[in-house]
Design a protein around this motif. Structure first.
Motif, mmCIF file in Angstrom:
data_model
loop_
_atom_site.group_PDB
_atom_site.id
_atom_site.type_symbol
_atom_site.label_atom_id
_atom_site.label_comp_id
_atom_site.label_asym_id
_atom_site.label_seq_id
_atom_site.Cartn_x
_atom_site.Cartn_y
_atom_site.Cartn_z
ATOM 1 N N ASN A 323 0.824 -1.214 0.000
ATOM 2 C CA ASN A 323 0.000 0.000 0.000
ATOM 3 C C ASN A 323 0.852 1.255 0.000
ATOM 4 O OD1 ASN A 323 -2.356 -1.484 0.020
ATOM 5 N ND2 ASN A 323 -2.512 -1.503 2.247
ATOM 6 N N ILE A 324 1.942 1.238 0.756
ATOM 7 C CA ILE A 324 2.821 2.408 0.814
ATOM 8 C C ILE A 324 3.464 2.663 -0.542
ATOM 9 C CG2 ILE A 324 4.978 3.296 1.793
ATOM 10 C CD1 ILE A 324 4.190 1.933 4.415
ATOM 11 N N VAL A 325 3.908 1.602 -1.197
ATOM 12 C CA VAL A 325 4.533 1.771 -2.509
ATOM 13 C C VAL A 325 3.523 2.304 -3.520
ATOM 14 C CG1 VAL A 325 5.666 0.556 -4.401
ATOM 15 C CG2 VAL A 325 6.252 0.001 -2.047
ATOM 16 N N THR A 330 1.194 7.311 -6.471
ATOM 17 C CA THR A 330 -0.005 8.109 -6.788
ATOM 18 C C THR A 330 -0.110 9.382 -5.957
ATOM 19 O OG1 THR A 330 -1.295 6.859 -5.163
ATOM 20 C CG2 THR A 330 -1.297 6.054 -7.429
ATOM 21 N N MET A 331 0.927 9.708 -5.219
ATOM 22 C CA MET A 331 0.871 10.861 -4.303
ATOM 23 C C MET A 331 0.659 12.178 -5.063
ATOM 24 S SD MET A 331 3.637 11.860 -1.382
ATOM 25 C CE MET A 331 3.583 10.188 -0.785
ATOM 26 N N ARG A 332 1.293 12.292 -6.220
ATOM 27 C CA ARG A 332 1.188 13.533 -6.972
ATOM 28 C C ARG A 332 -0.235 13.766 -7.459
ATOM 29 N NH1 ARG A 332 3.827 18.172 -6.740
ATOM 30 N NH2 ARG A 332 3.350 19.440 -8.565
ATOM 31 N N ASP A 333 -0.902 12.709 -7.928
ATOM 32 C CA ASP A 333 -2.295 12.839 -8.373
ATOM 33 C C ASP A 333 -3.203 13.241 -7.229
ATOM 34 O OD1 ASP A 333 -1.493 12.108 -10.873
ATOM 35 O OD2 ASP A 333 -1.984 9.981 -10.611
ATOM 36 N N GLU A 338 -6.501 17.357 -4.294
ATOM 37 C CA GLU A 338 -6.727 18.166 -3.091
ATOM 38 C C GLU A 338 -6.740 19.656 -3.438
ATOM 39 O OE1 GLU A 338 -3.805 17.127 -0.243
ATOM 40 O OE2 GLU A 338 -4.586 15.118 0.117
ATOM 41 N N LYS A 339 -5.851 20.062 -4.340
ATOM 42 C CA LYS A 339 -5.836 21.475 -4.742
ATOM 43 C C LYS A 339 -7.160 21.875 -5.385
ATOM 44 C CE LYS A 339 -0.842 22.048 -5.414
ATOM 45 N NZ LYS A 339 0.225 22.324 -6.413
ATOM 46 N N ARG A 340 -7.651 21.029 -6.280
ATOM 47 C CA ARG A 340 -8.937 21.346 -6.925
ATOM 48 C C ARG A 340 -10.079 21.342 -5.914
ATOM 49 N NH1 ARG A 340 -6.648 17.951 -10.979
ATOM 50 N NH2 ARG A 340 -7.766 16.146 -10.149
ATOM 51 N N ALA A 341 -10.044 20.411 -4.990
ATOM 52 C CA ALA A 341 -11.103 20.352 -3.961
ATOM 53 C C ALA A 341 -11.076 21.601 -3.080
ATOM 54 C CB ALA A 341 -10.933 19.095 -3.106
#
Length: 388
Positions: A323-325, A330-333, A338-341
């Motif tokens: 899960n961490i990998v 996918t952290m950037r997506d 979050e920015k759009r939200a």
């Protein structure tokens, strides 16, 4: 006895019956005159009394009507005065209502302008901070990448030189050098070393260090570049890790055992492709550092350490590593989402704030219209004097 009587004055003789008739007639006339006079007197008195009564009643009626007329005039004047006051107050209230509506619009525009300026300032400051942070990170990453590229360039030069020899052993050394260079470039605080030629052991030894430079554990690496998987690698790495007291063992290979596509735990040994080697190392290092902290806090507690060891090699731990990998890739997506939200949330909160200000202003205006000057003033909602 004689029935005649002589008048002593004139000597006229007349009968007694004539005298009686004459007296009776005279008495009748006097009586009639008296009655007539009394009746006339009574009539005059009654007429006078009635006339006086009529006069008094007429005067009373005239006075009463005069009083009522004055009362009507007074009430009419009061009503007219009240109507004039009411119309003036109505006109003043209408003017105040118009002024309040105008002031509300001004307050809303001013609040929106202030909010936009605040948001603009916050966004500018945040953007500047993010740009500064990104610049520092880019500088750091650029320096690291430059170092990594230099090391890779050297490795490639060595690889190109060794590749000309054409042996499988040399190709394995090339892959091993590339892996070592990648680990040195990404984990600058760790100690990455080779096992000397002629000595049994893993290909690469990675001594993991925490942020204080303290050693928290060892990762034993085995690099393979062949066309087929061999379980003998696992047995060999299990023996090699005992020699260096490694807590984690990883085989980086171009071919993986059946059932594993990118990375996974295979017979108590981590196996990974070269593409997934770096994310897997990030996750394992993080858990090794956390495990070291836990170990330091649990010194002398062998049972808990054994439980932690079993947890470290359990399928649950494996699932968390996976899960961490996946989260790492996918952290950037997620950050973009979050920015759009947050932009949608800011827009919704701005509309809610405008609605609260508008409703508060209307409520204050309604209460002021009902209570008047007794209502405590709210400076923000009152009309200004026009002076700063």
């Amino acid at each position: 006895m004689s029935n005649t009587i002589t008048c002593p004055n004139c000597g006229h003789t007349f009968s007694l019956s004539d005298v009686q008739k004459h007296e009776l007639q005279h008495m009748r006339e006097e009586l009639q005159a008296t009655i007539k006079l009394e009746m006339q007197k009574d009539f005059d008195e009654r007429a006078k009394s009635y006339a006086t009564k009529l006069k008094i009643e007429s005067e009373d009626q005239v006075k009463k009507q005069t009083i009522e007329l004055e009362s009507y005039k007074k009430r009419d004047e009061e009503a007219r005065a009240k109507e004039i006051v009411f119309l003036k107050e109505k006109q003043i209230m209408e003017m105040k209502a118009k002024d309040m509506e105008l002031e509300k619009e001004r307050a809303i525009i001013e609040a929106r302008k202030t909010m936009e300026e605040d948001f603009s300032k916050q966004a500018t400051v945040k953007l500047a901070l993010e740009m500064e942070k990104a610049a520092r990170e880019n500088d750091k990453k650029f320096a690291e990448k430059e170092q990594q590229l230099e090391q890779l360039r050297r490795s490639l030069e060595d690889a190109n030189r060794k590749a000309t020899q054409g042996s499988m052993q040399i190709q394995g050394e090339i892959q091993e050098d590339a892996l070592k260079a990648m680990l040195q470039a990404e984990f600058i605080f760790d100690v990455i070393s080779d096992v000397e030629k002629g000595i049994k052991g893993a290909d690469i030894i990675q001594e993991v260090r925490n942020e204080y430079g303290q050693s928290v554990g060892i990762i034993a690496w085995e690099s393979k570049n062949t066309k087929a998987w061999s379980d003998s690698w696992v047995d060999k790495l299990k023996e090699d890790r005992l020699r260096v007291n490694a807590g984690v063992s990883i085989i980086a290979s171009s071919v993986l055992p059946e059932g594993i596509t990118q990375f996974g735990l295979y017979r108590d040994i981590w196996v990974t492709s070269y593409e997934s080697a770096l994310p897997l190392t990030f996750a394992l290092r993080t858990h090794m550092i956390e495990l070291s902290k836990t170990r330091n806090s649990l010194k002398g507690k062998d049972e808990k350490m054994e439980a932690l060891y079993h947890y470290l090699i359990s399928s649950e731990f494996k699932a968390k590593i996976e899960n961490i990998v996946e989260a790492f890739t996918t952290m950037r997506d997620s950050l973009d989402q979050e920015k759009r939200a947050m932009e949608r949330i800011w827009s919704a909160r701005e509309k809610q704030l405008e609605r609260v200000i508008s409703n508060t202003s209307r409520l204050y205006g309604d209460m002021q219209g009902l209570i008047g000057a007794q209502l405590p003033k709210v400076d923000y909602l009152e009309l200004g004097s026009g002076e700063e």
